[in-house]
Scaffold this motif. Structure first.
Motif, PDB file in Angstrom:
ATOM      1  N   SER A  26       0.831  -1.206   0.000  1.00 23.30           N
ATOM      2  CA  SER A  26       0.000   0.000   0.000  1.00 23.30           C
ATOM      3  C   SER A  26       0.864   1.254   0.000  1.00 23.30           C
ATOM      4  O   SER A  26       2.060   1.213   0.296  1.00 23.30           O
ATOM      5  CB  SER A  26      -0.925   0.003   1.208  1.00 23.30           C
ATOM      6  N   TYR A 105       0.859  11.425   1.251  1.00 20.43           N
ATOM      7  CA  TYR A 105       0.463  10.532   0.166  1.00 20.43           C
ATOM      8  C   TYR A 105       0.757  11.078  -1.233  1.00 20.43           C
ATOM      9  O   TYR A 105       0.341  10.498  -2.220  1.00 20.43           O
ATOM     10  CB  TYR A 105      -1.035  10.201   0.230  1.00 20.43           C
TER      11      TYR A 105
ATOM     12  N   ASP B  19      -5.407   3.786   2.657  1.00 18.77           N
ATOM     13  CA  ASP B  19      -5.508   3.124   3.950  1.00 18.77           C
ATOM     14  C   ASP B  19      -4.510   3.771   4.888  1.00 18.77           C
ATOM     15  O   ASP B  19      -3.342   3.909   4.566  1.00 18.77           O
ATOM     16  CB  ASP B  19      -5.233   1.631   3.798  1.00 18.77           C
ATOM     17  N   ARG B  20      -4.977   4.138   6.073  1.00 15.90           N
ATOM     18  CA  ARG B  20      -4.130   4.961   6.926  1.00 15.90           C
ATOM     19  C   ARG B  20      -3.123   4.217   7.753  1.00 15.90           C
ATOM     20  O   ARG B  20      -3.303   3.074   8.096  1.00 15.90           O
ATOM     21  CB  ARG B  20      -5.046   5.767   7.869  1.00 15.90           C
ATOM     22  N   LYS B  21      -2.088   4.881   8.102  1.00 18.10           N
ATOM     23  CA  LYS B  21      -1.112   4.523   9.109  1.00 18.10           C
ATOM     24  C   LYS B  21      -0.311   3.237   8.862  1.00 18.10           C
ATOM     25  O   LYS B  21       0.878   3.268   8.709  1.00 18.10           O
ATOM     26  CB  LYS B  21      -1.779   4.422  10.490  1.00 18.10           C
ATOM     27  N   GLU B  22      -0.948   2.107   8.865  1.00 20.37           N
ATOM     28  CA  GLU B  22      -0.230   0.845   8.813  1.00 20.37           C
ATOM     29  C   GLU B  22      -0.042   0.389   7.362  1.00 20.37           C
ATOM     30  O   GLU B  22      -0.999   0.282   6.617  1.00 20.37           O
ATOM     31  CB  GLU B  22      -1.041  -0.212   9.571  1.00 20.37           C
ATOM     32  N   LEU B  23       1.195   0.148   6.980  1.00 19.96           N
ATOM     33  CA  LEU B  23       1.419  -0.360   5.643  1.00 19.96           C
ATOM     34  C   LEU B  23       0.844  -1.765   5.531  1.00 19.96           C
ATOM     35  O   LEU B  23       0.862  -2.528   6.484  1.00 19.96           O
ATOM     36  CB  LEU B  23       2.926  -0.385   5.343  1.00 19.96           C
ATOM     37  N   LYS B  24       0.366  -2.090   4.385  1.00 21.46           N
ATOM     38  CA  LYS B  24      -0.252  -3.399   4.172  1.00 21.46           C
ATOM     39  C   LYS B  24       0.420  -4.100   3.016  1.00 21.46           C
ATOM     40  O   LYS B  24       0.892  -3.491   2.078  1.00 21.46           O
ATOM     41  CB  LYS B  24      -1.735  -3.223   3.811  1.00 21.46           C
ATOM     42  N   LEU B  64       6.296  -3.173  12.080  1.00 18.36           N
ATOM     43  CA  LEU B  64       4.843  -3.010  12.093  1.00 18.36           C
ATOM     44  C   LEU B  64       4.370  -3.127  13.538  1.00 18.36           C
ATOM     45  O   LEU B  64       4.961  -3.873  14.323  1.00 18.36           O
ATOM     46  CB  LEU B  64       4.178  -4.100  11.251  1.00 18.36           C
TER      47      LEU B  64
END
Lengths: 168, 168
Positions: A26, A105, B19-24, B64
């Motif tokens: 992401s 972003y 999608d915020r904050k946490e990379l996925k 993470l």
């Protein structure tokens, strides 16, 4: 270019709600993306930039398909920015790499890495008699040929060629 | 458990479609996920499993947030499966790690790694006089205490304790 990959339709019967084939990472909110790293150099880039020793969130993808490179790697480091001097060290192992700076972003800066004029510490001198191979002196080179990668040692003046570059 | 993370609403004004904050990292179709790796061990796990030398697509996330571990890492390797003997080597540096086998986006197997009974090659013998520190003989240990990690060298019988474990 906050998102790195093209979104596939999510709920078609074939992919069962998942994006197919290519793994995705992401977008990051703030930080640095290093793209177009030749796949075989990804872990070297990590070592050169000391990414295995920082507390920031990092995402790495490797052996991803790339039209340009065949197989590439990508690294995303949250909340970290690099000086050109630091990032350009990776040009030795990843001359095709692109540096992308992200804020909120949004891409705010994008550039190809460039081989610097001087290289310090990351390469070993090929001359076994060089003082850097005997004393605890960090290596130092002048890049005398950027295209055909030739490095001249600051101390013994011997030239280390691309084929025999040995990373410390 | 094909998807690793909870989806956030995508188009709320605050996160601007991201999608915020946490990379996925997206789900893999087939392969192995290694989750709950202590963040400081991620690159050691990569080395132990030789992941820097295989052609498979790999995604790595590190630092993470994790309720259990504080900071964790996760590795996803496409189209690769590991024998227990191989994966359990990582238990030395990542005793909390979970192995998840994925087929067709579905979890087919999930288990915690276990410290094996014998360790070969990845740890150095602490005894400077041990033959493994002089000849080109791969190290070999019996794990005599799994809880308090004590390894007995097969050759010199000296015990290497957890605090002084030195990875090759």
């Amino acid at each position: 270019m906050a998102k790195q990959n093209i979104q596939q339709p999510k709920n078609s019967p074939k992919n069962n709600g998942h994006d197919r084939k290519e793994l995705k990472v992401s977008a990051i909110e703030n930080g640095t993306v290093i793209d177009h790293i030749p796949a075989f150099s990804v872990f070297q880039v990590i070592r050169i930039l000391n990414l295995d020793n920082i507390p920031n969130q990092i995402m790495i993808g490797t052996n991803l398909d790339s039209q340009k490179l065949g197989k590439k790697g990508i690294i995303k480091v949250s909340n970290k920015y690099f000086e050109s001097e630091e990032i350009n060290k990776i040009a030795l192992v990843a001359p095709t790499a692109t540096l992308i700076v992200i804020k909120d972003y949004t891409v705010v800066y994008k550039a190809k890495v460039e081989i610097p004029d001087k290289i310090k510490k990351i390469v070993k001198c090929i001359n076994p008699n060089c003082i850097t191979n005997h004393e605890n002196i960090p290596t130092k080179f002048i890049v005398i040929d950027k295209e055909d990668l030739r490095l001249q040692c600051h101390y013994c003046e011997k030239v280390t060629k691309k084929e025999v570059i040995n990373f410390i």
